[in-house]
Design an enzyme around this catalytic site. Structure first.
Site, PDB file in Angstrom:
ATOM      1  N   GLU A 177       0.969  -0.903  -0.089  1.00 45.34           N
ATOM      2  CA  GLU A 177       0.143   0.206  -0.114  1.00 45.34           C
ATOM      3  C   GLU A 177       0.887   1.410   0.101  1.00 45.34           C
ATOM      4  O   GLU A 177       0.558   2.295  -0.582  1.00 45.34           O
ATOM      5  CB  GLU A 177      -0.779  -0.049   1.179  1.00 45.34           C
TER       6      GLU A 177
ATOM      7  N   MET B   8      23.729   9.645   3.245  1.00 40.97           N
ATOM      8  CA  MET B   8      23.622  10.869   3.959  1.00 40.97           C
ATOM      9  C   MET B   8      23.865  10.883   5.451  1.00 40.97           C
ATOM     10  O   MET B   8      24.348  11.692   5.912  1.00 40.97           O
ATOM     11  CB  MET B   8      22.216  11.684   3.531  1.00 40.97           C
TER      12      MET B   8
ATOM     13  N   LYS C 263     -18.124  -0.383   5.120  1.00 46.93           N
ATOM     14  CA  LYS C 263     -18.661  -1.696   4.178  1.00 46.93           C
ATOM     15  C   LYS C 263     -19.942  -1.706   4.046  1.00 46.93           C
ATOM     16  O   LYS C 263     -20.682  -1.991   2.850  1.00 46.93           O
ATOM     17  CB  LYS C 263     -18.214  -3.221   4.724  1.00 46.93           C
TER      18      LYS C 263
ATOM     19  N   PHE D 283     -12.206  -6.793  13.675  1.00 45.52           N
ATOM     20  CA  PHE D 283     -10.992  -7.412  12.822  1.00 45.52           C
ATOM     21  C   PHE D 283     -10.636  -6.473  11.944  1.00 45.52           C
ATOM     22  O   PHE D 283     -11.304  -5.809  11.081  1.00 45.52           O
ATOM     23  CB  PHE D 283     -11.471  -8.556  12.052  1.00 45.52           C
ATOM     24  N   GLN D 284      -9.465  -5.954  11.747  1.00 44.98           N
ATOM     25  CA  GLN D 284      -8.872  -4.873  10.783  1.00 44.98           C
ATOM     26  C   GLN D 284      -9.599  -3.443  10.965  1.00 44.98           C
ATOM     27  O   GLN D 284      -9.814  -2.845   9.908  1.00 44.98           O
ATOM     28  CB  GLN D 284      -9.040  -5.356   9.248  1.00 44.98           C
TER      29      GLN D 284
END
Length: 597
Positions: free
Chosen positions: A75, A507, A187, A137-138
């Protein structure tokens, strides 16, 4: 704008269904289909995302849409690809993810877009509304997490209006000071039924970014600029975002004023022009920093005066009166005091100042024109005194600057360059000659390692077919998102990745050597893999570049390959980035070698 939940506002504005439009489109039947229709009506063509449970209804709606979805490997890569798409195209890039870890994996990319004011729309799945707050969940409080890093975010609350919410988010990301927006999609909202077509995406009635600056303020500022002896234009990324590059070029050349850019504005003014002083700041050119330090009037347009540009604010442009033009009132005098603030669109304000300057010139022929010639000659002298050069032994290790220059010479002027973050990024911006806007794609404010490869994918999708896309990356930065090479191979994308490999996060190592007594804790990477072999394992072409004799042939072959190619360039591990203004230091006291620190 506030960072609240404007979904209610969008819903309240919807009192009647929009007028029916006769089209060949299938009627909307669900909230998810309304989301897809809103994207189509916003003329979105490409989406970048990763499928998952809570976002699945939206993906199901995309199945029958005309939208092209690019499945990314992670993602974060989706967010960076969408971000780069927005930078190159000027239109918001769109990324999708599911709830919970999918949404949180977008956070780095959204924050990156926020820091650089890049147009981005993120669509995230969410657990059903009646389960929010139950630790399902999630489940993650996505709007809460992303509130500080979005221009606006929304929790969609209704299947009938969710399409309008997405349309508003897209419009808001694009208009005014651009930036990321996010719509969280429960959802039950996306699976819920609706027959309502989304309306045209528009910004809220309360959002009214200024177009024209106050006329009296413009006249005053133009008078100050016209009567200056040592003026400088400081062009920021807002000039490119505002599609004002042409206005800037016309204004600077008409009045003969040297142009300095910030890093996000690279390409806004052709760097091969006599008036170009190039990039200022921590690793800017010596001559750009000298011009800012010694100017008497600084006309800054579309910049937020970040610390990497200014160094110590108290020593920034110490002799100058500051004219600051910006579309966002919050930036005026936030970091650097503006003596003459001009609030408005970059292109419009530049034209306003130009017209007022013309009036000044008509009234007083000594104003502008020839009076700046001595100053321009001084700026040219600084280019001679502080050139961007480097030492090179043809029998010694390969210099990264030489590699950048060689790729530049082998490609067209409109080639798009993307980078990760680190030393390679600085060499890529310092030793490539940029002449066009939207050809430099990098992470500036957030400084996100791993940005280079996924941004090359997004840039490739947005670029013209005949434009080349080159990604300069470091070994440490490339390691962070190298899984996206699988996407480039799957999509058969013509991108060339040049890894400037010094087996270190260079760096960090440079700062350890310069400011921490050479104690190189966790910065050396002798364990990095053979990137050429790794590229071949992914299905891309892999090349090794180990010395000067390899450079021309390897670059030509890599660029000629019609598909993704990775060049593992083994560079001098002792090479550092200069010029350098130590953090918080004065721009005019830049150093050219470590010995001067």
């Amino acid at each position: 704008m506030s960072e609240g939940q404007p979904t209610q506002r969008a819903e309240e504005a919807v009192t009647e269904p929009p007028e029916t439009v006769e089209t060949d489109e299938q009627p909307v039947t669900t909230g998810a289909e309304s989301v897809a229709r809103a994207l189509e009506r916003a003329d979105v063509e490409h989406l970048f995302g990763v499928q998952g449970g809570a976002i699945m209804p939206v993906y199901d709606a995309l199945y029958d849409s005309d939208l092209t979805h690019v499945t990314m490997a992670h993602e974060q890569g989706a967010a960076h690809a969408a971000d780069a798409f927005g930078i190159v195209s000027g239109e918001p890039g769109v990324c999708l993810a599911t709830s919970g870890p999918g949404a949180t994996n977008l956070v780095t990319g959204i924050a990156d877009a926020s820091m650089d004011s890049d147009p981005l729309v993120a669509l995230t799945g969410q657990v059903p509304s009646d389960m929010v707050g139950s630790d399902a969940f999630q489940e993650t409080d996505t709007t809460g997490v992303t509130g500080p890093i979005t221009k606006e975010n929304y929790f969609a609350g209704d299947s009938d209006t969710v399409g309008d919410t997405v349309g508003e988010a897209f419009a808001l990301a694009r208009e005014g000071r651009q930036g990321p927006t996010l719509v969280d999609l429960p959802k039950d909202v996306t699976t819920g039924t609706t027959e309502r077509e989304p309306g045209e995406g528009v910004t809220p009635e309360t959002y009214d970014p200024p177009e024209r600056a106050d006329g009296e303020a413009v006249s005053t500022a133009a008078g100050v600029l016209a009567r200056a002896e040592k003026p400088v234009i400081l062009a920021g990324g807002g000039v490119i975002k505002g599609e004002a590059s042409a206005e800037l070029r016309a204004f600077a050349t008409e009045y003969g004023i040297p142009v300095v850019t910030t890093m996000p504005a690279v390409g806004v003014f052709p760097e091969d022009h006599d008036l170009a002083m190039e990039m200022a700041g921590m690793h800017g050119t010596g001559y750009a920093n000298m011009a800012i330090t010694h100017c008497d009037v600084l006309f800054a347009v579309g910049t937020r005066f970040d610390d990497r540009l200014t160094g110590g604010v108290e020593t920034f442009a110490p002799e100058a009166e500051i004219i600051h033009a910006d579309i966002d009132a919050a930036e005026i005098s936030k970091n650097v005091h503006a003596d003459y603030p001009l609030l408005g669109d970059a292109g419009t304000v530049i034209e306003q100042v130009g017209e007022a300057m013309a009036d000044e010139r008509a009234a007083d022929m000594s104003a502008t024109g020839e009076r700046f010639q001595e100053w321009v000659e001084q700026c040219q002298q600084w280019k001679t005194d502080y050139p961007m050069d480097y030492s090179m032994d043809e029998d010694g290790p390969l210099k990264p600057q030489f590699v950048v220059e060689a790729v530049d010479a082998a490609t067209a002027d409109d080639t798009i360059v993307t980078t990760g973050v680190g030393q390679h990024q600085m060499w890529a911006v310092q030793y490539w000659t940029y002449t066009e806007p939207r050809t430099w794609v990098s992470s500036h404010g957030l400084g996100t390692m791993g940005y280079g490869l996924p941004s090359a994918i997004g840039a490739r999708m947005a670029a013209d077919d005949d434009q080349s896309v080159v990604c300069f990356d470091g070994d440490g930065s490339f390691l962070m998102t190298l899984q996206e090479l699988a996407v480039a191979v799957r999509e058969d994308l013509d991108i060339t990745v040049i890894i400037l490999n010094n087996e270190a996060v260079g760096m960090v190592r440079q700062w350890q050597d310069s400011f921490h007594g050479g104690r190189r804790m966790a910065s050396e990477y002798p364990w990095v893999p053979d990137f050429a072999a790794l590229a071949e394992a992914f299905g891309a072409r892999g090349f090794r570049m180990e010395g000067y004799d390899d450079v021309e042939a390897v670059i030509d072959e890599a660029l000629a390959h019609d598909g993704p190619a990775v060049v593992d360039a083994y560079i001098d591990p002792t090479e550092d980035v200069y010029p350098m203004v130590p953090s918080g230091g004065a721009n005019g006291q830049f150093v050219l070698t470590e010995d001067q620190l």
